[in-house]
Design a protein around this motif. Structure first.
Motif, mmCIF file in Angstrom:
data_model
loop_
_atom_site.group_PDB
_atom_site.id
_atom_site.type_symbol
_atom_site.label_atom_id
_atom_site.label_comp_id
_atom_site.label_asym_id
_atom_site.label_seq_id
_atom_site.Cartn_x
_atom_site.Cartn_y
_atom_site.Cartn_z
ATOM 1 N N MET A 53 0.831 -1.195 0.000
ATOM 2 C CA MET A 53 0.000 0.000 0.000
ATOM 3 C C MET A 53 0.867 1.247 0.000
ATOM 4 O O MET A 53 1.817 1.352 0.767
ATOM 5 N N THR A 54 0.568 2.189 -0.890
ATOM 6 C CA THR A 54 1.273 3.470 -0.918
ATOM 7 C C THR A 54 0.360 4.567 -0.395
ATOM 8 O O THR A 54 -0.862 4.451 -0.447
ATOM 9 N N GLU A 55 0.951 5.634 0.119
ATOM 10 C CA GLU A 55 0.169 6.734 0.676
ATOM 11 C C GLU A 55 -0.254 7.748 -0.375
ATOM 12 O O GLU A 55 -1.206 8.480 -0.197
ATOM 13 N N SER A 56 0.469 7.804 -1.469
ATOM 14 C CA SER A 56 0.206 8.824 -2.478
ATOM 15 C C SER A 56 -0.099 8.185 -3.826
ATOM 16 O O SER A 56 0.546 7.220 -4.230
ATOM 17 N N GLN A 57 -1.096 8.747 -4.518
ATOM 18 C CA GLN A 57 -1.426 8.268 -5.853
ATOM 19 C C GLN A 57 -0.510 8.874 -6.910
ATOM 20 O O GLN A 57 -0.384 8.348 -8.011
ATOM 21 N N LYS A 63 6.352 3.080 -5.036
ATOM 22 C CA LYS A 63 6.132 1.879 -5.845
ATOM 23 C C LYS A 63 7.460 1.379 -6.414
ATOM 24 O O LYS A 63 7.766 0.185 -6.364
ATOM 25 N N GLN A 87 -0.860 -0.788 -4.508
ATOM 26 C CA GLN A 87 -2.146 -0.097 -4.528
ATOM 27 C C GLN A 87 -2.100 1.164 -3.676
ATOM 28 O O GLN A 87 -1.312 1.280 -2.751
ATOM 29 N N ASN A 88 -2.980 2.092 -3.989
ATOM 30 C CA ASN A 88 -3.279 3.214 -3.102
ATOM 31 C C ASN A 88 -4.739 3.066 -2.714
ATOM 32 O O ASN A 88 -5.619 3.110 -3.562
ATOM 33 N N HIS A 95 -8.379 0.781 3.311
ATOM 34 C CA HIS A 95 -7.343 -0.242 3.492
ATOM 35 C C HIS A 95 -7.852 -1.351 4.414
ATOM 36 O O HIS A 95 -7.697 -2.545 4.127
#
Length: 488
Positions: A53-57, A63, A87-88, A95
């Motif tokens: 999981m990433t915090e920013s799109q 990534k 994913q974000n 989440h």
């Protein structure tokens, strides 16, 4: 080469853009890794499916970093292929919904990113692999030390649950800081960084008089985090003296079932002092926030700060990355913890800094449904993420504070060193009850705008809190008679 298919990033052998240059390591004790690529390896081929999981799109660096970590592991372990989906989720609540759905359906990937406060809940339901024995085994990646001997004791204390088990491996810690424009502070005549709440308010008055906005406070949605962080920090500073009656297990943290006990027995009651008094303190502070703060999001507040129109913002170390690297910033920047309340502000104030940071984050877990032949490789990869090479690269590339003991932070993160006492309750955190988090922010908007009274705000929020606690009691069969499932 990287194959991309409907958002799934499959990492295969070969150089990746931005790949971390990591040195080799000796053979892993699990047998999943040998530290050196060997074409003659007779080990069976293993495929691990991972979801991160990433915090920013918008920022692709996270990534790319995780893809590079996976590639580096595969280079050392040619019998393992890692299929990584990045994913974000758009927020904590999304989440959590994803994790819950995947575990219930039995479709969770072999390794996935979760959160510390969910992992034991899922472990207790039999949905995760109990990692406790693997925390005690030595690893070549860790210099022949174990995870218990490598991860910082303060982090370990937060990881181990009421049953003295480990359910996940963290990859970094979050630390929240106020970033400030040193040039604007000097111009306003502020000679030292504020430490107490009164000093903080005085500094903002000077900044306002100098013609700048003291604080860019994004509050458009729960995912802007600033309101939740502030609510949690100030509450903890007011109730820290009550920790002993809430921490029944005595492990140093208020776990979810202890939170449930506190609310059910009226020990945690936000309609009573000192809990209710926190909201007025926030409203008083809001006089120094940028205009239209309830419509201001993270990106817009970043812009105000970078243009020098606002003197301060509040961010985690990872969120500060864009500030440190922005070419638009034409001023010197530094950071400090959100100043603490003293008894000048409230008679119940503990008078000391309570840290919302230092919390294990980026936690990796393994579902109980993982095929047996994959388990050793999955454990091996989790240990690899805590190795000095990976922890150092994450700090340098992603501004992530390391989980390892006595780790050196890059100079740019010097201001993010843990400086206070660890918060224990996390009352408004999304990991505890997403409905409380969402309603705290949304009702808080109405309260700050003067559209509802403080009394109505708190009474409605308390109802959400009590409803959530009742659901947790029903779901987990917790009640006063069985001590809410708490063991000492």
């Amino acid at each position: 080469m990287r194959k991309v298919k409907k958002g799934l990033y499959t990492v295969v052998a070969g150089a990746l853009a931005g790949m971390l240059m990591l040195s080799g390591c000796s053979k892993s004790e699990t047998g999943a890794g040998n530290g050196e690529a060997s074409e003659e390896s007779s080990a069976p081929s293993i495929e691990l499916n991972m979801t991160m999981m990433t915090e920013s799109q918008n920022d692709t660096s996270e990534k790319e970093a995780w893809e590079s970590i996976a590639q580096s592991y595969m280079d050392k372990n040619p019998g393992v292929t890692i299929n990584m989906e990045v994913q974000n989720f758009g927020g904590v609540e999304q989440h959590r919904a994803w994790v819950t759905t995947q575990l219930i359906a039995g479709t969770a990937p072999d390794i996935f990113m979760t959160r510390r406060i969910w992992d034991h809940e899922d472990l207790n339901k039999g949905q995760l692999v109990d990692l406790t024995p693997y925390f005690k085994e030595p690893s070549a990646y860790l210099g022949d030390k174990s995870l218990e001997g490598t991860i910082s004791p303060s982090v370990l204390a937060q990881l181990i649950g009421a049953q003295k088990q480990y359910a996940s491996v963290p990859t970094y810690v979050d630390v929240v800081r106020v970033l400030y424009n040193k040039d604007l502070f000097t111009k306003a005549g502020i000679e030292k960084v504020p430490q107490t709440w009164n000093e903080f308010m005085d500094a903002q008055a000077k900044l306002k008089d100098s013609g700048v906005t003291p604080f860019a406070f994004p509050n458009s949605k729960p995912g802007d985090f600033n309101y939740s962080w502030t609510s949690r920090i100030l509450t903890e500073e007011l109730i820290a003296n009550t920790y002993p009656e809430l921490d029944v297990s005595g492990n140093g943290f208020i776990e979810i079932n202890e939170y449930v006990r506190g609310v059910d027995q009226g020990l945690i009651d936000i309609e009573k002092s000192p809990y209710k008094d926190m909201f007025g303190i926030i409203k008083d502070w809001s006089q120094y926030w940028s205009k239209g703060y309830n419509g201001l999001d993270m990106n817009s507040s970043n812009d105000l700060f970078l243009r020098g129109e606002a003197a301060m913002i509040m961010r985690t170390s990872a969120q500060s990355k864009v500030m440190f690297e922005s070419k638009a910033r034409q001023f010197e920047m530094a950071s400090f913890p959100l100043p603490y309340l003293t008894q000048d502000n409230h008679p119940d104030a503990a008078g000391k800094l309570m840290e919302i940071g230092g919390v294990p984050a980026g936690n990796l877990a393994i579902p109980a449904t993982i095929p047996k032949e994959k388990l050793e490789a999955a454990i091996d990869f989790l240990r690899f993420t805590v190795s000095p090479e990976i922890q150092g690269s994450m700090a340098d590339k992603l501004y992530r504070a390391p989980v390892t003991e006595n780790a050196d932070l890059p100079e740019k993160l010097a201001g993010f060193k843990f400086a206070g006492e660890q918060m224990k309750l996390n009352i408004y955190g999304g990991e505890v009850d997403k409905n409380v988090t969402e309603n705290n922010q949304k009702l808080g908007q109405l309260f700050l705008d003067g559209k509802i009274t403080q009394e109505k705000y708190i009474s409605q929020l308390k109802k959400v809190m009590v409803d959530g606690v009742n659901k947790l009691m029903t779901t987990n069969d917790w009640n006063k008679e069985n001590n809410y499932g708490i063991t000492k």
